[in-house]
Design a protein around this motif. Structure first.
Motif, PDB file in Angstrom:
ATOM      1  N   ARG A 139      73.272   8.587  21.611  1.00 45.68           N
ATOM      2  CA  ARG A 139      74.150   9.765  21.558  1.00 45.68           C
ATOM      3  C   ARG A 139      75.321   9.591  22.530  1.00 45.68           C
ATOM      4  NH1 ARG A 139      71.818  15.058  23.807  1.00 45.68           N
ATOM      5  NH2 ARG A 139      73.132  14.491  25.541  1.00 45.68           N
ATOM      6  N   GLU A 140      75.034   9.047  23.695  1.00 44.57           N
ATOM      7  CA  GLU A 140      76.084   8.824  24.699  1.00 44.57           C
ATOM      8  C   GLU A 140      77.102   7.792  24.211  1.00 44.57           C
ATOM      9  OE1 GLU A 140      77.977   9.595  28.297  1.00 44.57           O
ATOM     10  OE2 GLU A 140      76.283  10.632  27.378  1.00 44.57           O
ATOM     11  N   ILE A 141      76.627   6.746  23.541  1.00 42.91           N
ATOM     12  CA  ILE A 141      77.542   5.741  22.993  1.00 42.91           C
ATOM     13  C   ILE A 141      78.465   6.375  21.957  1.00 42.91           C
ATOM     14  CG2 ILE A 141      77.646   3.665  21.535  1.00 42.91           C
ATOM     15  CD1 ILE A 141      75.091   2.722  22.994  1.00 42.91           C
ATOM     16  N   LEU A 142      77.906   7.189  21.074  1.00 43.57           N
ATOM     17  CA  LEU A 142      78.730   7.867  20.064  1.00 43.57           C
ATOM     18  C   LEU A 142      79.718   8.832  20.703  1.00 43.57           C
ATOM     19  CD1 LEU A 142      76.062   8.541  17.314  1.00 43.57           C
ATOM     20  CD2 LEU A 142      77.992   6.956  17.205  1.00 43.57           C
ATOM     21  N   ARG A 143      79.277   9.540  21.719  1.00 41.55           N
ATOM     22  CA  ARG A 143      80.165  10.486  22.402  1.00 41.55           C
ATOM     23  C   ARG A 143      81.338   9.742  23.041  1.00 41.55           C
ATOM     24  NH1 ARG A 143      81.338  12.363  27.248  1.00 41.55           N
ATOM     25  NH2 ARG A 143      79.820  11.088  28.335  1.00 41.55           N
ATOM     26  N   LYS A 144      81.053   8.630  23.689  1.00 40.36           N
ATOM     27  CA  LYS A 144      82.122   7.852  24.322  1.00 40.36           C
ATOM     28  C   LYS A 144      83.076   7.282  23.285  1.00 40.36           C
ATOM     29  CE  LYS A 144      79.874   6.524  28.619  1.00 40.36           C
ATOM     30  NZ  LYS A 144      79.335   5.415  29.420  1.00 40.36           N
ATOM     31  N   SER A 145      82.543   6.844  22.148  1.00 46.21           N
ATOM     32  CA  SER A 145      83.422   6.282  21.123  1.00 46.21           C
ATOM     33  C   SER A 145      84.340   7.357  20.545  1.00 46.21           C
ATOM     34  CB  SER A 145      82.619   5.607  20.020  1.00 46.21           C
ATOM     35  OG  SER A 145      81.922   6.547  19.252  1.00 46.21           O
ATOM     36  N   ARG A 146      83.873   8.591  20.430  1.00 50.53           N
ATOM     37  CA  ARG A 146      84.722   9.689  19.956  1.00 50.53           C
ATOM     38  C   ARG A 146      85.810  10.021  20.972  1.00 50.53           C
ATOM     39  NH1 ARG A 146      80.078  13.224  17.401  1.00 50.53           N
ATOM     40  NH2 ARG A 146      80.079  12.285  15.336  1.00 50.53           N
ATOM     41  N   LEU A 147      85.452   9.978  22.261  1.00 50.49           N
ATOM     42  CA  LEU A 147      86.443  10.273  23.295  1.00 50.49           C
ATOM     43  C   LEU A 147      87.533   9.210  23.341  1.00 50.49           C
ATOM     44  CD1 LEU A 147      84.201  11.496  26.272  1.00 50.49           C
ATOM     45  CD2 LEU A 147      85.684  12.874  24.797  1.00 50.49           C
ATOM     46  N   GLU A 148      87.174   7.985  22.975  1.00 52.44           N
ATOM     47  CA  GLU A 148      88.157   6.905  22.992  1.00 52.44           C
ATOM     48  C   GLU A 148      88.965   6.842  21.707  1.00 52.44           C
ATOM     49  OE1 GLU A 148      85.858   3.445  23.834  1.00 52.44           O
ATOM     50  OE2 GLU A 148      85.461   4.050  25.892  1.00 52.44           O
ATOM     51  N   GLY A 149      88.730   7.780  20.775  1.00 51.79           N
ATOM     52  CA  GLY A 149      89.537   7.829  19.568  1.00 51.79           C
ATOM     53  C   GLY A 149      88.905   7.157  18.372  1.00 51.79           C
ATOM     54  N   ARG A 150      87.720   6.632  18.514  1.00 52.64           N
ATOM     55  CA  ARG A 150      87.061   6.002  17.372  1.00 52.64           C
ATOM     56  C   ARG A 150      86.160   7.027  16.709  1.00 52.64           C
ATOM     57  NH1 ARG A 150      84.399   1.513  20.657  1.00 52.64           N
ATOM     58  NH2 ARG A 150      86.109   1.073  22.020  1.00 52.64           N
ATOM     59  N   GLY A 151      86.160   7.049  15.428  1.00 56.18           N
ATOM     60  CA  GLY A 151      85.294   7.960  14.684  1.00 56.18           C
ATOM     61  C   GLY A 151      83.894   7.389  14.570  1.00 56.18           C
ATOM     62  N   ALA A 152      82.922   8.252  14.345  1.00 53.30           N
ATOM     63  CA  ALA A 152      81.545   7.807  14.225  1.00 53.30           C
ATOM     64  C   ALA A 152      81.252   7.263  12.836  1.00 53.30           C
ATOM     65  CB  ALA A 152      80.595   8.951  14.538  1.00 53.30           C
ATOM     66  N   ARG A 153      82.006   7.695  11.814  1.00 48.16           N
ATOM     67  CA  ARG A 153      81.754   7.239  10.454  1.00 48.16           C
ATOM     68  C   ARG A 153      82.596   6.015  10.143  1.00 48.16           C
ATOM     69  NH1 ARG A 153      80.734  12.073   6.409  1.00 48.16           N
ATOM     70  NH2 ARG A 153      79.319  13.248   7.716  1.00 48.16           N
ATOM     71  N   ALA A 154      82.116   5.256   9.195  1.00 49.21           N
ATOM     72  CA  ALA A 154      82.857   4.068   8.763  1.00 49.21           C
ATOM     73  C   ALA A 154      84.099   4.504   8.007  1.00 49.21           C
ATOM     74  CB  ALA A 154      81.981   3.197   7.884  1.00 49.21           C
ATOM     75  N   LYS A 155      85.161   3.771   8.212  1.00 54.32           N
ATOM     76  CA  LYS A 155      86.415   4.093   7.547  1.00 54.32           C
ATOM     77  C   LYS A 155      86.814   2.928   6.654  1.00 54.32           C
ATOM     78  CE  LYS A 155      87.986   7.087  11.183  1.00 54.32           C
ATOM     79  NZ  LYS A 155      88.847   7.256  12.320  1.00 54.32           N
ATOM     80  N   SER A 156      87.570   3.213   5.666  1.00 52.72           N
ATOM     81  CA  SER A 156      88.037   2.190   4.749  1.00 52.72           C
ATOM     82  C   SER A 156      88.986   1.256   5.479  1.00 52.72           C
ATOM     83  CB  SER A 156      88.743   2.856   3.570  1.00 52.72           C
ATOM     84  OG  SER A 156      89.345   1.869   2.770  1.00 52.72           O
ATOM     85  N   THR A 157      88.992  -0.007   5.060  1.00 52.68           N
ATOM     86  CA  THR A 157      89.892  -0.955   5.709  1.00 52.68           C
ATOM     87  C   THR A 157      91.284  -0.918   5.106  1.00 52.68           C
ATOM     88  OG1 THR A 157      89.126  -2.700   4.222  1.00 52.68           O
ATOM     89  CG2 THR A 157      88.064  -2.537   6.382  1.00 52.68           C
ATOM     90  N   THR A 158      91.433  -0.272   3.958  1.00 52.60           N
ATOM     91  CA  THR A 158      92.760  -0.198   3.352  1.00 52.60           C
ATOM     92  C   THR A 158      93.483   1.028   3.885  1.00 52.60           C
ATOM     93  OG1 THR A 158      91.883   1.027   1.481  1.00 52.60           O
ATOM     94  CG2 THR A 158      92.017  -1.355   1.255  1.00 52.60           C
TER      95      THR A 158
END
Length: 191
Positions: A139-158
Motif C-alpha cells: 500500500r505504501e509503494i502504491l501511495r508513493k507512486s501516486r504522489l510521484e505522478g504515476r498511476g496505479a493502473r496500467a496505461k496504454s503505450t500509445t
C-alpha cells in the motif's frame, strides 16, 4: 649442528662412496625433552611478560529499537549512548538510522524517533501478522507512486492526441487473454 643437549643433528644426507644417502640419526625422546626444558629455561630468563592486560567486564545491552541483546563493554555502551541521544541501539539499527538521516537532511533525532516507532510497530504487529506488514508495504509503494505522478493502473503505450506518455509508470502493450483462450481451445480440440 648441535642440539641444546650436546647431541649432533644431521641436517642433510651425507654421501658415501657408493652414492647412497645415509639416514639421519634419530634423536632420543630424552634428548628432545631435555632440549625443550632448556628452551623453556632460556625463555623464562628473558623475563617475558606473560600477563595479559585485564579484560574489562562485559555487559548485556538491549537495543531500544528492535530488542536484540549484545554483549558489550561499558565503554562501548557509553559511546553509543552519547551518539544516539542517550539510547543504546544495536549496529543494524544504527545503520538504519544513518540511512534515515541521509534521507531527511541530517536530523538525527527525527531519524532515530522514526526508526524506533517503525520497530515498535513491527514488533507489535509484524511478528504476529507478517502478511499485514507485507500488505501495508505494498500500500505504501502504491501511495508513493501516486504522489510521484504515476498511476496505479496500467496505461496504454500509445499516446492519445494531445497527451504524452508518462515515463516510469506501469505500462501494458497488449492483453494475454486471447493467447490463453487460444491455447485452451486448441487443447480441447486435441482431447
Amino acid at each position: 649442528m648441535m642440539a641444546p643437549n650436546g647431541e649432533t643433528l644431521v641436517t642433510s644426507y651425507a654421501r658415501t662412496s657408493s652414492d647412497k644417502p645415509e639416514k639421519p640419526r634419530r634423536i632420543s625422546t630424552e634428548g628432545l625433552q631435555r632440549a625443550m626444558s632448556d628452551l623453556s629455561f632460556e625463555l623464562s630468563k628473558e623475563g617475558m611478560d606473560t600477563k595479559l592486560p585485564p579484560i574489562s567486564e562485559v555487559e548485556d545491552a538491549k537495543c531500544e529499537c528492535c530488542g536484540m541483546s549484545e554483549e558489550c563493554t561499558p565503554g562501548y555502551i557509553h559511546r553509543v549512548r552519547e551518539k544516539f541521544s542517550g539510547k543504546w541501539i544495536c549496529g543494524l539499527c544504527s545503520e538504519a538510522v544513518k540511512e534515515e538521516v541521509e534521507k531527511n537532511g541530517g536530523k538525527q533525532d527525527e531519524a532515530l524517533n522514526s526508526h524506533m516507532s517503525m520497530c515498535v510497530r513491527f514488533n507489535r504487529i509484524g511478528r504476529t501478522h507478517p502478511v499485514l506488514i507485507q500488505a501495508e508495504a505494498m500500500r505504501e509503494i502504491l501511495r508513493k507512486s501516486r504522489l510521484e505522478g504515476r498511476g496505479a493502473r496500467a496505461k496504454s503505450t500509445t499516446p492519445r492526441e494531445g497527451e504524452s506518455v508518462k515515463r516510469g509508470g506501469i505500462t501494458r502493450s497488449s492483453s494475454c487473454i486471447p493467447a490463453i483462450t487460444k491455447e485452451i481451445n486448441e487443447r480441447a480440440l486435441v482431447n
